[in-house]
Scaffold this active site. Structure first.
Site, PDB file in Angstrom:
ATOM      1  N   THR A 144      14.245  30.613  34.520  1.00  0.00           N
ATOM      2  CA  THR A 144      13.030  29.940  34.128  1.00  0.00           C
ATOM      3  C   THR A 144      13.259  28.435  34.076  1.00  0.00           C
ATOM      4  O   THR A 144      14.340  28.156  33.285  1.00  0.00           O
ATOM      5  CB  THR A 144      12.331  30.330  33.223  1.00  0.00           C
ATOM      6  OG1 THR A 144      11.107  29.612  32.834  1.00  0.00           O
ATOM      7  CG2 THR A 144      13.111  30.756  31.812  1.00  0.00           C
ATOM      8  N   SER A 179      10.406  29.698  23.419  1.00  0.00           N
ATOM      9  CA  SER A 179       9.815  30.950  23.031  1.00  0.00           C
ATOM     10  C   SER A 179      11.047  31.794  22.874  1.00  0.00           C
ATOM     11  O   SER A 179      11.989  31.649  23.423  1.00  0.00           O
ATOM     12  CB  SER A 179       8.819  31.561  23.881  1.00  0.00           C
ATOM     13  OG  SER A 179       9.298  31.862  25.050  1.00  0.00           O
ATOM     14  N   TYR A 181      10.978  34.525  24.684  1.00  0.00           N
ATOM     15  CA  TYR A 181      11.299  35.115  25.986  1.00  0.00           C
ATOM     16  C   TYR A 181      12.089  34.088  26.542  1.00  0.00           C
ATOM     17  O   TYR A 181      12.939  34.531  27.449  1.00  0.00           O
ATOM     18  CB  TYR A 181       9.964  35.116  26.587  1.00  0.00           C
ATOM     19  CG  TYR A 181      10.048  34.836  28.415  1.00  0.00           C
ATOM     20  CD1 TYR A 181      10.537  35.819  29.263  1.00  0.00           C
ATOM     21  CD2 TYR A 181       9.591  33.415  28.973  1.00  0.00           C
ATOM     22  CE1 TYR A 181      10.555  35.364  30.580  1.00  0.00           C
ATOM     23  CE2 TYR A 181       9.802  33.287  30.236  1.00  0.00           C
ATOM     24  CZ  TYR A 181      10.248  34.582  30.984  1.00  0.00           C
ATOM     25  OH  TYR A 181      10.578  34.071  32.381  1.00  0.00           O
ATOM     26  N   HIS A 182      11.747  32.635  26.447  1.00  0.00           N
ATOM     27  CA  HIS A 182      12.685  31.808  27.207  1.00  0.00           C
ATOM     28  C   HIS A 182      14.150  31.854  26.780  1.00  0.00           C
ATOM     29  O   HIS A 182      15.110  31.762  27.310  1.00  0.00           O
ATOM     30  CB  HIS A 182      12.048  30.366  26.966  1.00  0.00           C
ATOM     31  CG  HIS A 182      10.679  30.140  27.639  1.00  0.00           C
ATOM     32  ND1 HIS A 182       9.661  30.072  27.340  1.00  0.00           N
ATOM     33  CD2 HIS A 182      10.650  30.036  29.128  1.00  0.00           C
ATOM     34  CE1 HIS A 182       8.672  29.738  28.101  1.00  0.00           C
ATOM     35  NE2 HIS A 182       9.500  29.830  29.294  1.00  0.00           N
ATOM     36  N   LYS A 185      16.230  34.499  28.476  1.00  0.00           N
ATOM     37  CA  LYS A 185      16.847  33.938  29.754  1.00  0.00           C
ATOM     38  C   LYS A 185      18.020  33.242  29.639  1.00  0.00           C
ATOM     39  O   LYS A 185      18.722  32.998  30.395  1.00  0.00           O
ATOM     40  CB  LYS A 185      15.655  32.997  30.404  1.00  0.00           C
ATOM     41  CG  LYS A 185      14.417  33.773  30.893  1.00  0.00           C
ATOM     42  CD  LYS A 185      14.670  34.762  31.979  1.00  0.00           C
ATOM     43  CE  LYS A 185      13.345  35.521  32.714  1.00  0.00           C
ATOM     44  NZ  LYS A 185      13.855  36.001  33.955  1.00  0.00           N
TER      45      LYS A 185
END
Length: 389
Positions: A144, A179, A181-182, A185
């Site tokens: 991302t 975040s 989530y990031h 990644k």
């Protein structure tokens, strides 16, 4: 080629699998159906109804005459992951199989831990499976653009040449994710680079911008082949939300001042980027990074573009930003690798936005209005002191 698509029941995994199959590749499709469970948890569904996984696979065979080989299971199960890779024996693996929403990861501690465990452990298991079964398998991993954050320098494609105290080295571009989530990644990227460097694996990390659009040539061939259209404040994309709000006569909700700038890409370009990456693999031991975006937009500009395209009155409303992020910032991204491989992008236009209005109008009765408003706040994820109200 034989290509195994992980997360093949999702918004991008499904049209990617069809695109690769239509291009003549033998495609396996794997999923644990967690995305459907998130819908049940949050009490919201895709605006466009989607068929069951089995029905989708059957429909594609009827429409195209081509077969998708299905696998049902979870990448956090190491034995299952290795068995699936050994059974299908792919030349390439396309990895979409992760919890993909920043707001979901910021709901609370449980969702943050789940996101990182699911994403990082699943990818680690996959790396070990590739190393054990066949190290020549090319891993094409969906990353991302959010890994980079919003640095005050140009964003290069994954790597940066740095000179410090008279010495120069090439290193992974510094990351500043926004975040949990990031962050997952970012951990993935470091783990994959390590596996390439130590085990000689080959991998392409596709740092993708926000995807918009709903139809590809293959998903448009039959209603049973439709992919998801997410609009809620947890999994929905900002453009989808604006289009639905316009059709429903509600204000377009911009977080903060709307000066946040993000890279974006149309869904037809996403599936083509994956095909190009698969058909032009990395070298053994190479960890390469492609910035998978075609344009960048300020959020307030997107809102104004939707308002201008809609054939009716539209109001824009600015809300307190539930996220912790820079709202005005420098943003310049290098994204040349995929065009060099042959990508000819579809750019955002009023024509594309206008085509979404009738789609939303057709399914407007499925909209859960409350789901459009932000319910997850970044600072709200903090643990509360005992006795706090």
């Amino acid at each position: 080629m034989r290509i195994l698509v992980l997360g093949a029941d999702g918004y991008l995994g499904w049209p990617t699998a069809l695109h690769l199959s239509a291009a003549g590749h033998e495609v396996g499709v794997l999923d644990n159906f967690a995305r459907r469970e998130y819908d049940r948890e949050l009490g919201v569904e895709s605006l466009v109804p989607i068929e069951s996984f089995d029905a989708r696979v059957r429909a594609w065979r009827e429409v195209s005459g081509r077969t998708l080989t299905p696998f049902a299971g979870d990448l956090t199960d190491a034995a299952f992951t290795t068995d699936a890779v050994r059974s299908f024996r792919p030349d390439a693996i396309v990895h979409f199989a992760e919890q993909r929403a920043a707001p979901y990861s910021m709901i609370d501690q449980d969702h943050a831990v789940y996101t990182q465990t699911n994403n990082v452990v699943g990818t680690l298991n996959l790396l070990y499976a590739i190393a054990e079964v066949d190290p020549s398998i090319h891993l094409v991993k969906l990353g991302t653009m959010g890994e980079y954050g919003t640095p005050n320098i140009d964003i290069e494609e994954g790597w940066l040449e740095v000179t410090h105290n008279g010495r120069t080295d090439r290193m992974l571009y510094p990351k500043k994710p926004g975040s949990f989530y990031h962050l997952s990644k970012v951990h993935d990227s470091h783990n994959i680079e390590f596996a390439c460097r130590i085990w000689g694996l080959r991998a392409t990390d596709l740092n993708q911008g926000i995807v918009y659009g709903h139809r590809t040539e293959q998903t448009a061939a039959d209603p049973r082949l439709a992919t998801r259209f997410d609009y809620d404040a947890v999994f929905g994309t900002v453009l989808n939300r604006f289009v639905i709000q316009a059709v429903l006569g509600r204000p377009l909700t911009v977080y903060g001042g709307g000066g946040q700038t993000r890279g974006m890409i149309e869904i037809r370009d996403t599936v083509e980027c994956v095909r190009l990456a698969c058909e032009n693999p990395a070298e053994a031991g190479e960890f390469r990074v492609f910035n998978q975006m075609t344009e960048s937009f300020r959020v307030d500009h997107l809102a104004k573009t939707v308002a201008e395209a809609f054939p009716g009155e539209v109001r824009i409303e600015y809300l307190d930003n539930p996220r912790v992020e820079q709202e005005e910032h420098y943003y310049r991204v290098v994204h040349t690798a995929l065009p060099r491989l042959g990508l000819v992008p579809h750019l955002l236009s009023n024509t594309l936005i206008e085509s979404l209005f009738p789609l939303v109008a057709e399914h407007r009765d499925r909209v859960e209005s409350e789901a459009l408003l932000p319910g997850v706040r970044w600072r709200g994820a903090l643990p509360q002191p005992a006795g706090a109200a």
